[in-house]
Design a protein around this motif. Sequence first.
Motif, mmCIF file in Angstrom:
data_model
loop_
_atom_site.group_PDB
_atom_site.id
_atom_site.type_symbol
_atom_site.label_atom_id
_atom_site.label_comp_id
_atom_site.label_asym_id
_atom_site.label_seq_id
_atom_site.Cartn_x
_atom_site.Cartn_y
_atom_site.Cartn_z
ATOM 1 N N ALA A 67 38.037 43.957 47.013
ATOM 2 C CA ALA A 67 38.887 44.890 46.273
ATOM 3 C C ALA A 67 38.907 44.489 44.806
ATOM 4 C CB ALA A 67 40.297 44.902 46.841
ATOM 5 N N GLN A 68 39.121 45.460 43.935
ATOM 6 C CA GLN A 68 39.157 45.210 42.498
ATOM 7 C C GLN A 68 40.488 45.688 41.925
ATOM 8 O OE1 GLN A 68 35.786 46.980 40.569
ATOM 9 N NE2 GLN A 68 34.295 45.947 41.862
ATOM 10 N N LEU A 121 53.640 45.060 43.974
ATOM 11 C CA LEU A 121 52.397 45.824 43.974
ATOM 12 C C LEU A 121 51.201 44.910 44.167
ATOM 13 C CD1 LEU A 121 52.970 48.439 41.140
ATOM 14 C CD2 LEU A 121 53.574 48.550 43.564
ATOM 15 N N THR A 122 50.230 45.393 44.924
ATOM 16 C CA THR A 122 49.017 44.639 45.162
ATOM 17 C C THR A 122 47.866 45.613 45.360
ATOM 18 O OG1 THR A 122 48.029 42.864 46.471
ATOM 19 C CG2 THR A 122 49.317 44.509 47.674
ATOM 20 N N TYR A 123 46.696 45.125 45.701
ATOM 21 C CA TYR A 123 45.542 45.977 45.995
ATOM 22 C C TYR A 123 44.732 45.342 47.116
ATOM 23 C CZ TYR A 123 43.372 42.683 42.697
ATOM 24 O OH TYR A 123 42.956 41.545 42.053
ATOM 25 N N VAL A 124 44.203 46.197 47.978
ATOM 26 C CA VAL A 124 43.482 45.745 49.175
ATOM 27 C C VAL A 124 42.251 46.618 49.373
ATOM 28 C CG1 VAL A 124 45.574 44.878 50.306
ATOM 29 C CG2 VAL A 124 44.871 47.248 50.659
ATOM 30 N N VAL A 143 44.823 53.199 37.465
ATOM 31 C CA VAL A 143 43.454 53.680 37.283
ATOM 32 C C VAL A 143 42.507 52.722 37.997
ATOM 33 C CG1 VAL A 143 41.667 54.320 35.630
ATOM 34 C CG2 VAL A 143 44.088 54.637 35.037
ATOM 35 N N PRO A 144 41.945 53.119 39.149
ATOM 36 C CA PRO A 144 41.057 52.217 39.894
ATOM 37 C C PRO A 144 39.813 51.860 39.088
ATOM 38 C CG PRO A 144 41.767 54.072 41.255
ATOM 39 C CD PRO A 144 42.165 54.398 39.847
ATOM 40 N N ALA A 145 39.336 50.630 39.282
ATOM 41 C CA ALA A 145 38.081 50.222 38.651
ATOM 42 C C ALA A 145 36.904 50.957 39.275
ATOM 43 C CB ALA A 145 37.899 48.707 38.787
ATOM 44 N N THR A 180 39.066 50.644 46.764
ATOM 45 C CA THR A 180 40.258 49.806 46.653
ATOM 46 C C THR A 180 41.504 50.668 46.728
ATOM 47 O OG1 THR A 180 39.183 48.078 45.326
ATOM 48 C CG2 THR A 180 41.571 48.244 45.156
ATOM 49 N N ALA A 181 42.484 50.224 47.500
ATOM 50 C CA ALA A 181 43.767 50.911 47.585
ATOM 51 C C ALA A 181 44.820 50.060 46.887
ATOM 52 C CB ALA A 181 44.159 51.146 49.038
#
Length: 322
Positions: A51-52, A39-42, A75-77, A81-82
């Motif tokens: 991204a956060q 898992l990551t975020y972009v 839960v996105p900050a 961000t995806a």
Amino acid sequence: MALVASATMLAALGAAPAQAAEGAQRLTGPGTGDPDVFLTYVGCDALFGAAQPPQSRLNLGPYTSPLGRRSLGLVPASGGTASGPFTRFGSLAALDASVAVASTSGSTGVSYVMAITPDNVPGTAWRGRAALSAPAGSWTTVSTAATSYDWTLVDLATLASLGSSETATPAAFAAGHGDGAGFVVTGFGCDGSPFNIDAVRGAGRTFDWEGTALATGMSVDRTSVDAGQSVSLTGRVSDPGGRVTGDPLVLESRRPGGAWAPVGDLVVSGPGGLSRVDVPVTETTEFRWHRPESQYADEGWSDAVTVTVAEPAAAPEGASKK
């Protein structure tokens, strides 16, 4: 959830994934321990944009989970961000990574593919991008094989576009430009709404989020008392690493061989994350702690302890009775 740097992602281009193990791997947190699927975020507007990191948690459901009973909540900050799985692949033509997503309010996302094929010159790669959405009310499975991407040739040093784009599924694009290896990132949360993921599949692997295995222990200050005296019972809940979690507990009791019944209400943990209660004992009794089911763990019980009530001493034979 660790941020994957641009250089790390780009290093995956041209590298085939490792041999996959059979069966679904059960996870209790965001880490997969797998270099080919994690898992990551972009950035939603740019793969390597700002991204956060989101917060993560295990949840029962929501709705009926695709695998098992739980899923991973993210839960996105903030919006923009995806968050979701990164998957390395060895064949663009056979690419079929997927993720199931659910959001009680709906969620928007994005999927990116980076690949090197025979018709792009050294120092360039193909970048595909597709906007995604998951409606509220059910689980939605997003498959890269069924998704049409907007493909653009990019310079790997600057990530600048080098020409116009075309739209095609990964297999259709490979048919026109040749097969190749690379990676795909598929994430949600672009609108800032919380969401859940489960049943992540890619590189021959399947990941299923389920509950944490907790252990519940019982201790008592003494196991033999006179009728009416109290004992102090302490409960301790710990995770597989031995960390005390402080989960609330319910004390249960029974006569030896009888039926278990709760003793009082839910006991919230105190100092040190321990639950403690004093109970008067009038007859020999077995006690145990019950840990109710929670979002992140199944219910469980401690081993039972027996507190023995001493029988009153018999009167000497021939003693007068009054």
